[in-house]
Design a protein around this motif. Structure first.
Motif, mmCIF file in Angstrom:
data_model
loop_
_atom_site.group_PDB
_atom_site.id
_atom_site.type_symbol
_atom_site.label_atom_id
_atom_site.label_comp_id
_atom_site.label_asym_id
_atom_site.label_seq_id
_atom_site.Cartn_x
_atom_site.Cartn_y
_atom_site.Cartn_z
ATOM 1 N N ARG A 1 0.898 -1.156 0.000
ATOM 2 C CA ARG A 1 0.000 0.000 0.000
ATOM 3 C C ARG A 1 0.938 1.208 0.000
ATOM 4 O O ARG A 1 1.868 1.270 0.811
ATOM 5 C CB ARG A 1 -0.883 -0.043 1.246
ATOM 6 N N THR B 1 -3.223 -5.395 13.651
ATOM 7 C CA THR B 1 -3.407 -6.761 13.140
ATOM 8 C C THR B 1 -2.627 -7.762 13.980
ATOM 9 O O THR B 1 -1.511 -7.448 14.438
ATOM 10 C CB THR B 1 -2.963 -6.854 11.657
ATOM 11 N N SER B 2 -3.210 -8.947 14.142
ATOM 12 C CA SER B 2 -2.459 -9.963 14.886
ATOM 13 C C SER B 2 -1.668 -10.860 13.927
ATOM 14 O O SER B 2 -0.853 -11.665 14.365
ATOM 15 C CB SER B 2 -3.396 -10.801 15.753
ATOM 16 N N HIS B 3 -1.931 -10.751 12.627
ATOM 17 C CA HIS B 3 -1.216 -11.595 11.665
ATOM 18 C C HIS B 3 -0.207 -10.827 10.813
ATOM 19 O O HIS B 3 0.852 -11.349 10.470
ATOM 20 C CB HIS B 3 -2.215 -12.280 10.723
ATOM 21 N N ASP C 1 -1.973 -15.739 5.367
ATOM 22 C CA ASP C 1 -2.937 -16.397 4.477
ATOM 23 C C ASP C 1 -3.982 -15.448 3.910
ATOM 24 O O ASP C 1 -4.841 -15.881 3.131
ATOM 25 C CB ASP C 1 -3.640 -17.547 5.216
ATOM 26 N N GLY D 1 -4.784 -9.614 1.873
ATOM 27 C CA GLY D 1 -4.165 -8.578 2.680
ATOM 28 C C GLY D 1 -4.428 -7.127 2.338
ATOM 29 O O GLY D 1 -3.849 -6.239 2.955
ATOM 30 N N MET D 2 -5.307 -6.891 1.367
ATOM 31 C CA MET D 2 -5.479 -5.491 0.966
ATOM 32 C C MET D 2 -6.192 -4.674 2.045
ATOM 33 O O MET D 2 -5.820 -3.526 2.297
ATOM 34 C CB MET D 2 -6.235 -5.462 -0.372
ATOM 35 N N ASN D 3 -7.186 -5.252 2.713
ATOM 36 C CA ASN D 3 -7.794 -4.526 3.840
ATOM 37 C C ASN D 3 -6.777 -4.390 4.966
ATOM 38 O O ASN D 3 -6.617 -3.309 5.551
ATOM 39 C CB ASN D 3 -9.024 -5.274 4.386
ATOM 40 N N MET D 4 -6.124 -5.495 5.262
ATOM 41 C CA MET D 4 -5.163 -5.508 6.364
ATOM 42 C C MET D 4 -4.068 -4.455 6.152
ATOM 43 O O MET D 4 -3.749 -3.662 7.049
ATOM 44 C CB MET D 4 -4.526 -6.902 6.450
ATOM 45 N N ASP E 1 -2.654 -1.210 -7.113
ATOM 46 C CA ASP E 1 -3.752 -2.167 -7.019
ATOM 47 C C ASP E 1 -4.722 -2.020 -8.190
ATOM 48 O O ASP E 1 -5.236 -0.934 -8.445
ATOM 49 C CB ASP E 1 -4.492 -1.921 -5.688
ATOM 50 N N ASP F 1 -10.361 -11.683 -5.187
ATOM 51 C CA ASP F 1 -10.867 -10.408 -5.706
ATOM 52 C C ASP F 1 -10.622 -10.399 -7.222
ATOM 53 O O ASP F 1 -9.474 -10.315 -7.684
ATOM 54 C CB ASP F 1 -10.122 -9.249 -5.025
ATOM 55 N N GLY G 1 -10.518 -14.512 4.557
ATOM 56 C CA GLY G 1 -10.939 -13.142 4.254
ATOM 57 C C GLY G 1 -11.611 -13.014 2.894
ATOM 58 O O GLY G 1 -11.661 -13.955 2.098
ATOM 59 N N GLY G 2 -12.148 -11.822 2.642
ATOM 60 C CA GLY G 2 -12.781 -11.512 1.361
ATOM 61 C C GLY G 2 -13.843 -12.532 0.983
ATOM 62 O O GLY G 2 -14.654 -12.940 1.820
HETATM 63 N N1 LIG Z 1 -9.252 -1.791 1.602
HETATM 64 C C1 LIG Z 1 -8.877 -1.729 0.355
HETATM 65 O O1 LIG Z 1 -8.304 -0.750 -0.101
HETATM 66 C C2 LIG Z 1 -9.095 -2.889 -0.544
HETATM 67 C C3 LIG Z 1 -9.833 -3.962 -0.118
HETATM 68 N N2 LIG Z 1 -10.004 -5.054 -0.947
HETATM 69 C C4 LIG Z 1 -10.787 -6.142 -0.378
HETATM 70 O O2 LIG Z 1 -10.070 -6.581 0.757
HETATM 71 C C5 LIG Z 1 -10.492 -7.905 1.069
HETATM 72 C C6 LIG Z 1 -9.274 -8.711 1.385
HETATM 73 O O3 LIG Z 1 -8.555 -8.072 2.404
HETATM 74 P P1 LIG Z 1 -7.855 -8.961 3.489
HETATM 75 O O4 LIG Z 1 -7.101 -8.033 4.357
HETATM 76 O O5 LIG Z 1 -7.124 -10.070 2.833
HETATM 77 O O6 LIG Z 1 -9.054 -9.714 4.205
HETATM 78 P P2 LIG Z 1 -10.047 -9.300 5.374
HETATM 79 O O7 LIG Z 1 -10.228 -7.841 5.481
HETATM 80 O O8 LIG Z 1 -11.232 -10.170 5.209
HETATM 81 O O9 LIG Z 1 -9.212 -9.711 6.674
HETATM 82 C C7 LIG Z 1 -8.743 -10.982 6.887
HETATM 83 C C8 LIG Z 1 -8.369 -11.100 8.341
HETATM 84 O O10 LIG Z 1 -8.310 -12.468 8.701
HETATM 85 C C9 LIG Z 1 -7.558 -12.583 9.879
HETATM 86 N N3 LIG Z 1 -6.805 -13.848 9.803
HETATM 87 C C10 LIG Z 1 -7.184 -14.996 10.430
HETATM 88 N N4 LIG Z 1 -6.340 -15.985 10.148
HETATM 89 C C11 LIG Z 1 -5.389 -15.484 9.331
HETATM 90 C C12 LIG Z 1 -4.247 -16.024 8.686
HETATM 91 N N5 LIG Z 1 -3.912 -17.316 8.820
HETATM 92 N N6 LIG Z 1 -3.504 -15.230 7.909
HETATM 93 C C13 LIG Z 1 -3.837 -13.935 7.745
HETATM 94 N N7 LIG Z 1 -4.892 -13.353 8.339
HETATM 95 C C14 LIG Z 1 -5.686 -14.124 9.118
HETATM 96 C C15 LIG Z 1 -6.640 -11.362 9.948
HETATM 97 O O11 LIG Z 1 -6.985 -10.650 11.135
HETATM 98 P P3 LIG Z 1 -5.901 -9.769 11.923
HETATM 99 O O12 LIG Z 1 -5.471 -8.701 10.979
HETATM 100 O O13 LIG Z 1 -6.685 -9.248 13.065
HETATM 101 O O14 LIG Z 1 -4.772 -10.645 12.310
HETATM 102 C C16 LIG Z 1 -6.982 -10.608 8.668
HETATM 103 O O15 LIG Z 1 -6.912 -9.226 8.839
HETATM 104 C C17 LIG Z 1 -11.226 -8.419 -0.129
HETATM 105 O O16 LIG Z 1 -12.614 -8.420 0.147
HETATM 106 C C18 LIG Z 1 -10.919 -7.400 -1.198
HETATM 107 O O17 LIG Z 1 -11.914 -7.349 -2.153
HETATM 108 C C19 LIG Z 1 -9.407 -5.117 -2.162
HETATM 109 C C20 LIG Z 1 -8.646 -4.073 -2.631
HETATM 110 C C21 LIG Z 1 -8.510 -2.862 -1.898
#
Ligand SMILES: NC(=O)C1=CN([C@@H]2O[C@H](COP(=O)(O)OP(=O)(O)OC[C@H]3O[C@@H](n4cnc5c(N)ncnc54)[C@H](OP(=O)(O)O)[C@@H]3O)[C@@H](O)[C@H]2O)C=CC1
Ligand SMILES: CC(C)(COP(=O)([O-])OP(=O)([O-])OC[C@H]1O[C@@H](n2cnc3c(N)ncnc32)[C@H](O)[C@@H]1OP(=O)([O-])[O-])[C@@H](O)C(=O)NCCC(=O)NCCSC(=O)C[C@@](C)(O)CC(=O)[O-]
Length: 407
Positions: free
Chosen positions: A133, A167-169, A194, A197-200, A230, A306, A343-344
């Motif tokens: 990002r 984030t915890s991951h 896993d 990670g784009m939200n994270m 992105d 995505d 996620g997603g």
């Molecule tokens: N915000 C933006 O600008 C954009 C968003 N998107 C969207 O973002 C989404 C994907 O984002 P993403 O961050 O991947 O998913 P999520 O936002 O759904 O978050 C996933 C969460 O799962 C938790 N987690 C549990 N187990 C694991 C593991 N083994 N490894 C990693 N994380 C784990 C983490 O929590 P914790 O962090 O608490 O550890 C992580 O933040 C999609 O829906 C996509 O369409 C796409 C492009 C841009």
């Protein structure tokens, strides 16, 4: 209290009593979606009953995957394989789920898989990993830009502490600055395990930006400054990577190429050079391949990725050459494959089923290994597709295959 019917909800929207996008606040999610179908059908004369056939829980997707839910679109899913993937995340015989409406695609990838399997399987490795990002900051001028770059170099631990508090991951790997006049782009790169990670990464970077603004004179202009990059074709992803950079290869014996693919290693190597390398260069393409987007898109749709990130996923180079023994060496290198198994859209039931076929649903042990295995499976799928299509061009079967299977 009894639930309002879709017809009641639709009537209240018509009367201006309820807002179209707030129906879930007044009824269950299925009724809200049905009411929207009524209203949209009325306004457009479209038959929306097919959109009402869906297998997910409308309440679960509302607010985390979709807004203004109408229903669901169905895409047929086929399967290719099994093919042995010797990957960094483990070796396994995998079936590859593919969601597509392009006739001949699954047949082609299936043929590629069976040829690769005859040759002993494919090898795949993730060679680099990190979701990025890149916020853009405004500074007074070049001197302040240089000062910010120096500050960033010395303060990664403080940025890491802020980012990782969200984030915890996720783990902040590095921050790379790019200066353009009075703009400083800071490309944050994270190990998102896993998750795609784009939200994270976005949430974590927001927190780090507060530190930059508090400690320097820079002012945040936009949390995404497009150097991330992105969902746009961009050379930075092809060179630096984004998500997973993953490579797959296989060596196919000459007899297999001749008997199963009806062509020769020399013909495939020559077509690859003239088409995928020279043709792509002349076209000014970022992807030097035949149809990696086909494998990436079909596996993305099947596994809940995505879909807009097919743009980066197709950033791939295919190579093919004849070995000293006269066999065919073929490889595909995907620079920026953005995938997750948590996620997603990965949590939807049909997408979960596809992840289960691959044996990568949910978080891996260690964290990140399931997303690595998914990336390696997609890379082998792309390899199988490249091999089969190059062969079809060599044997001049492309148009006949699509005339037979694709219309
Ligand atoms: N915000 C933006 O600008 C954009 C968003 N998107 C969207 O973002 C989404 C994907 O984002 P993403 O961050 O991947 O998913 P999520 O936002 O759904 O978050 C996933 C969460 O799962 C938790 N987690 C549990 N187990 C694991 C593991 N083994 N490894 C990693 N994380 C784990 C983490 O929590 P914790 O962090 O608490 O550890 C992580 O933040 C999609 O829906 C996509 O369409 C796409 C492009 C841009
Ligand atoms: C169609 C084939 C596979 C026939 O190929 P073939 O060798 O004549 O088929 P075959 O009947 O001898 O079967 C060989 C193997 O193919 C598989 N196979 C065969 N048929 C099926 C089927 N119905 N369903 C599932 N699998 C099938 C199967 O693995 C089978 O092995 P078997 O199991 O029998 O031992 C071949 O001609 C082919 O692959 N053609 C290329 C098609 C292709 O790759 N299309 C990709 C999309 S094109 C596009 O979108 C992008 C493009 C082209 O514009 C990009 C560019 O510019 O390059």
């Amino acid at each position: 209290m009894s639930q309002p019917t879709p017809a009641d909800l639709a009537a209240r929207v018509r009367d201006g009593d309820l807002r179209f996008h707030e129906l879930e606040d007044h009824a269950d999610a299925d009724a809200a979606a049905a009411a929207r179908r009524l209203l949209v059908a009325e306004a457009t004369d479209a038959d929306l009953d097919p959109l009402g056939e869906y297998a997910f829980d409308a309440a679960a997707v509302h607010g985390s995957n979709i807004e203004n839910t109408l229903g669901g679109v169905q895409v047929p899913v086929g399967v290719a394989g099994p093919v042995t993937v010797d990957g960094g995340a483990g070796t396994a015989e995998r079936y590859l789920p593919l969601a597509t409406t392009e006739g001949a695609l699954v047949a082609s990838i299936n043929r590629g898989c069976s040829v690769v399997e005859d040759a002993g399987g494919a090898t795949a490795r993730v060679t680099k990993s990190g979701m990025t990002r890149a916020p853009v900051f405004q500074v007074a001028g070049v001197a302040e830009a240089e000062a910010l770059v120096a500050w960033l170099r010395d303060n990664v631990p403080a940025l890491r502490e802020a980012a990782e508090s969200t984030t915890s991951h996720g783990e902040l790997l590095d921050v790379t600055p790019y200066v353009v006049g009075n703009n400083v782009f800071c490309r944050f790169r994270y190990d998102t395990k896993d998750a795609m990670g784009m939200n994270m990464a976005t949430i974590a970077t927001r927190e780090a930006c507060d530190v930059i603004e508090a400690e320097t004179d820079a002012s945040l202009v936009a949390l995404s400054g497009n150097l991330c990059s992105d969902k746009k074709p961009a050379a930075i992803n092809a060179v630096e990577g984004r998500g997973r950079s993953v490579v797959a290869d296989a060596t196919v014996p000459r007899e297999t190429v001749e008997e199963r693919l009806h062509t020769t290693p020399e013909a495939i190597a020559e077509i690859n050079t003239r088409k995928n390398l020279v043709g792509s260069a002349k076209a000014g393409a970022l992807g030097f391949n035949a149809h990696v987007a086909n494998a990436v898109a079909a596996m993305f749709l099947a596994t809940g990725q995505d879909e807009a990130q097919v743009v980066e996923g197709a950033n791939a180079i295919t190579t093919a050459e004849t070995t000293a023994d006269g066999d065919l060496y073929v490889s595909v290198s995907l620079a920026s494959l953005e995938v997750g198994t948590v996620g997603g859209g990965t949590k939807l039931p049909t997408q979960q089923a596809s992840l289960e076929i691959l044996g990568v649903a949910g978080g891996g042990d260690p964290a990140g290994s399931n997303a690595d295995a998914l990336a390696e499976s997609i890379a082998v799928c792309a390899l199988a597709g490249e091999l089969s299509l190059l062969a079809a061009l060599g044997s001049r079967h492309l148009s006949s295959a699509h005339a037979e299977l694709g219309r």
